[in-house]
Design a protein around this motif. Structure first.
Motif, PDB file in Angstrom:
ATOM      1  N   GLY A   1     -13.644  15.568  -0.638  1.00  0.00           N
ATOM      2  CA  GLY A   1     -13.560  16.250  -1.924  1.00  0.00           C
ATOM      3  C   GLY A   1     -14.073  15.403  -3.067  1.00  0.00           C
TER       4      GLY A   1
ATOM      5  N   HIS B   1     -10.055  17.494  -9.327  1.00  0.00           N
ATOM      6  CA  HIS B   1      -9.974  18.846  -8.763  1.00  0.00           C
ATOM      7  C   HIS B   1     -10.611  18.876  -7.372  1.00  0.00           C
ATOM      8  N   GLY B   2     -11.757  18.212  -7.236  1.00  0.00           N
ATOM      9  CA  GLY B   2     -12.444  18.171  -5.945  1.00  0.00           C
ATOM     10  C   GLY B   2     -11.588  17.541  -4.859  1.00  0.00           C
TER      11      GLY B   2
ATOM     12  N   LEU C   1      -8.822  20.062  -3.887  1.00  0.00           N
ATOM     13  CA  LEU C   1      -9.412  21.149  -3.096  1.00  0.00           C
ATOM     14  C   LEU C   1      -9.870  20.651  -1.728  1.00  0.00           C
TER      15      LEU C   1
ATOM     16  N   TRP D   1     -16.067  27.505   1.814  1.00  0.00           N
ATOM     17  CA  TRP D   1     -15.014  27.058   0.899  1.00  0.00           C
ATOM     18  C   TRP D   1     -15.597  26.828  -0.499  1.00  0.00           C
ATOM     19  N   GLY D   2     -16.781  26.242  -0.581  1.00  0.00           N
ATOM     20  CA  GLY D   2     -17.429  26.059  -1.876  1.00  0.00           C
ATOM     21  C   GLY D   2     -17.687  27.378  -2.574  1.00  0.00           C
TER      22      GLY D   2
ATOM     23  N   THR E   1     -14.361  28.774  -3.824  1.00  0.00           N
ATOM     24  CA  THR E   1     -13.899  28.105  -5.045  1.00  0.00           C
ATOM     25  C   THR E   1     -14.709  28.570  -6.249  1.00  0.00           C
ATOM     26  N   TRP E   2     -15.992  28.842  -6.052  1.00  0.00           N
ATOM     27  CA  TRP E   2     -16.821  29.382  -7.134  1.00  0.00           C
ATOM     28  C   TRP E   2     -16.331  30.761  -7.554  1.00  0.00           C
TER      29      TRP E   2
ATOM     30  N   LEU F   1     -12.136  30.255  -8.580  1.00  0.00           N
ATOM     31  CA  LEU F   1     -11.762  29.274  -9.607  1.00  0.00           C
ATOM     32  C   LEU F   1     -12.773  29.200 -10.752  1.00  0.00           C
TER      33      LEU F   1
ATOM     34  N   HIS G   1     -21.276  24.751  -6.423  1.00  0.00           N
ATOM     35  CA  HIS G   1     -20.098  24.833  -5.567  1.00  0.00           C
ATOM     36  C   HIS G   1     -20.458  24.864  -4.085  1.00  0.00           C
TER      37      HIS G   1
ATOM     38  N   TYR H   1     -21.087  21.330  -3.238  1.00  0.00           N
ATOM     39  CA  TYR H   1     -19.772  20.675  -3.093  1.00  0.00           C
ATOM     40  C   TYR H   1     -19.210  20.920  -1.697  1.00  0.00           C
ATOM     41  N   GLY H   2     -19.202  22.173  -1.267  1.00  0.00           N
ATOM     42  CA  GLY H   2     -18.614  22.515   0.022  1.00  0.00           C
ATOM     43  C   GLY H   2     -19.343  21.911   1.204  1.00  0.00           C
TER      44      GLY H   2
END
Length: 157
Positions: free
Chosen positions: A25, A70-71, A74, A100-101, A104-105, A108, A139, A142-143
């Motif tokens: 994360g 936050h990352g 998550l 998951w990315g 979250t987009w 969130l 995002h 990120y994932g």
């Protein structure tokens, strides 16, 4: 006489490596944060720190700290998902990371963040909902990074 072999790898909801989730994360959020800084600096400098009253004025350092925090959180949730689903291959973990990315987009970034920024009166308040394509890209990256790092370090802690 019989012999049995036990699987030393735990399975089920508690088997996801939270440490690998935190590290994944953090790395994923750092890579995503770098993309955001390049593509839309006010997101990191104003919007993200505004969630906690840390901006304005622009404060990119605070924004990055909040974003990476936050990352990490998550990432722990991701580890729980991986453990609950008993995903043991790198490909599956990276794929679920990408999903998951996107989740979250959609939840969130597009729904919660605009509502939260509106509630705190941030000058960086986007419309609600805010399904911005660049944010989807950020995002998803990120994932993917989260899933890749998780797969690479799971079981090493």
């Amino acid at each position: 006489m019989s012999t049995t072999t036990e699987n030393a790898r735990p399975t089920g909801p508690a088997s996801g490596s939270w440490q690998a989730g935190v590290l994944g994360g953090i790395v994923g959020a750092a890579v995503m944060g770098a993309l955001v800084v390049v593509m839309n600096p006010p997101t990191v400098g104003v919007a993200i720190p505004s969630l906690y009253g840390l901006a304005p004025p622009q404060n990119a350092a605070a924004g990055l700290v909040v974003h990476v925090s936050h990352g990490a959180v998550l990432g722990v949730v991701f580890a729980g998902i991986v453990g609950a689903a008993d995903l043991d291959s790198t490909g599956k973990q990276v794929g679920v990371g990408a999903v998951w990315g996107v989740v979250t987009w959609a939840v969130l970034a597009a729904l919660v963040m605009p509502a939260w920024l509106g509630a705190v009166g941030s000058p960086a308040n986007p419309p609600l909902p805010n399904f911005a394509p660049p944010s989807l890209l950020w995002h998803a990256v990120y994932g993917v990074v989260l899933g890749g790092v998780y797969a690479g370090v799971e079981g090493r802690f």
